[in-house]
Enzyme design. Structure first.
Site, PDB file in Angstrom:
ATOM      1  N   GLU A  34       0.822  -1.162   0.047  1.00  0.00           N
ATOM      2  CA  GLU A  34      -0.036  -0.063   0.012  1.00  0.00           C
ATOM      3  C   GLU A  34       0.861   1.191  -0.044  1.00  0.00           C
ATOM      4  O   GLU A  34       1.808   1.541   0.791  1.00  0.00           O
ATOM      5  CB  GLU A  34      -0.883   0.091   1.327  1.00  0.00           C
ATOM      6  CG  GLU A  34      -2.244  -0.733   1.227  1.00  0.00           C
ATOM      7  CD  GLU A  34      -2.951  -0.521   2.378  1.00  0.00           C
ATOM      8  OE1 GLU A  34      -2.890   0.448   2.980  1.00  0.00           O
ATOM      9  OE2 GLU A  34      -3.544  -1.540   3.075  1.00  0.00           O
ATOM     10  N   ASP A  45      -6.759   7.396   9.674  1.00  0.00           N
ATOM     11  CA  ASP A  45      -5.452   7.174  10.400  1.00  0.00           C
ATOM     12  C   ASP A  45      -5.255   7.629  11.820  1.00  0.00           C
ATOM     13  O   ASP A  45      -5.381   8.801  11.847  1.00  0.00           O
ATOM     14  CB  ASP A  45      -4.344   7.597   9.144  1.00  0.00           C
ATOM     15  CG  ASP A  45      -4.284   6.786   8.116  1.00  0.00           C
ATOM     16  OD1 ASP A  45      -4.137   5.589   8.156  1.00  0.00           O
ATOM     17  OD2 ASP A  45      -4.633   7.165   6.839  1.00  0.00           O
TER      18      ASP A  45
END
Length: 247
Positions: A34, A45
């Site tokens: 990723e 996140d």
């Protein structure tokens, strides 16, 4: 064999390091990468990846950096772009998909696109032979899982808990995994959020692979280490995790 997907922030500390690290991760057993697209408001996140995003942006990250990194690494490791919609939308999502295809990207992970609004993005991905990776979390109801699971391509990103990456919370996932398998038994399930070298083996037991991000990016942010030490440490972590989930 269970798969290991690694997340790293693109161009942190610079393009050349990211290219070298990606190739080294491939040699260390990472199956897919990723490649995180730095963004100023990465809502899914936690503080580690958020800080990495900020640093990369402060260093002048641009999408051209992403393109140049991808061109160098995609022949050697399965590459996905993980980013929020805004940077892709700025250049046009159709153009983003065309560029991704031309550079050998296999899929896009866009956490801030709700499933209900994803149809036009899915269409563009399909036209360019890209998988739009679907998220399934423990908070989803049965009817929504039954809608999302059959549409998934490449793998399902199974969110370990409701919250942000790297927080290490625990939620029982067995009923959810069984439910998904009953609907789409062919699609691989990769577990992400809070996976690290200490818990990867346990967390991988009922799934087909794990996604590791914050545990690796934390090393990227450690200013006590030289770039060579960062690369060595991250690759050793990846190798250890890949071995543990398959032992």
């Amino acid at each position: 064999m269970k798969k290991l997907v690694a997340y790293i922030t693109a161009a942190l500390p610079d393009k050349e390091f990211t290219i070298d690290l990606a190739l080294a991760l491939s040699a260390s057993g990472v199956d897919s990468l990723e490649l995180g697209v730095p963004f100023s408001d990465p809502v899914a996140d936690g503080p580690i990846i958020e800080h990495a995003n900020l640093l990369a942006l402060q260093k002048g990250f641009s999408l051209q950096d992403l393109y140049e990194i991808t061109e160098k690494i995609s022949p050697s490791i399965d590459t996905l772009w993980m980013g929020y919609l805004n940077p892709f939308h700025k250049v046009g999502f159709e153009q983003t998909c065309q560029k991704a295809k031309s550079l050998g990207v296999s899929g896009l992970i866009i956490p801030d696109v709700p499933f209900e609004e994803s149809a036009p993005f899915e269409e563009q991905c399909l036209q360019n032979n890209l998988a739009l990776i679907r998220f399934i979390a423990p908070t989803l109801g049965t009817s929504r899982i039954a809608t999302i699971a059959p549409m998934a391509r490449k793998f399902i990103y199974l969110v370990a808990y409701a919250g942000i990456t790297g927080s290490g919370r625990e939620e029982p996932l067995s009923p959810l995994i069984e439910e998904i398998r009953a609907i789409n038994p062919e699609i691989p399930l990769y577990l992400g959020f809070g996976v690290n070298e200490h818990n990867a083996k346990e967390k991988s037991k009922e799934v087909d692979g794990v996604i590791v991000g914050s545990a690796l990016v934390k090393v990227l942010l450690d200013e006590r280490l030289t770039n060579t030490q960062k690369m060595t440490t991250i690759c050793a972590l990846a190798k250890s995790i890949k071995e543990s989930i398959n032992s």
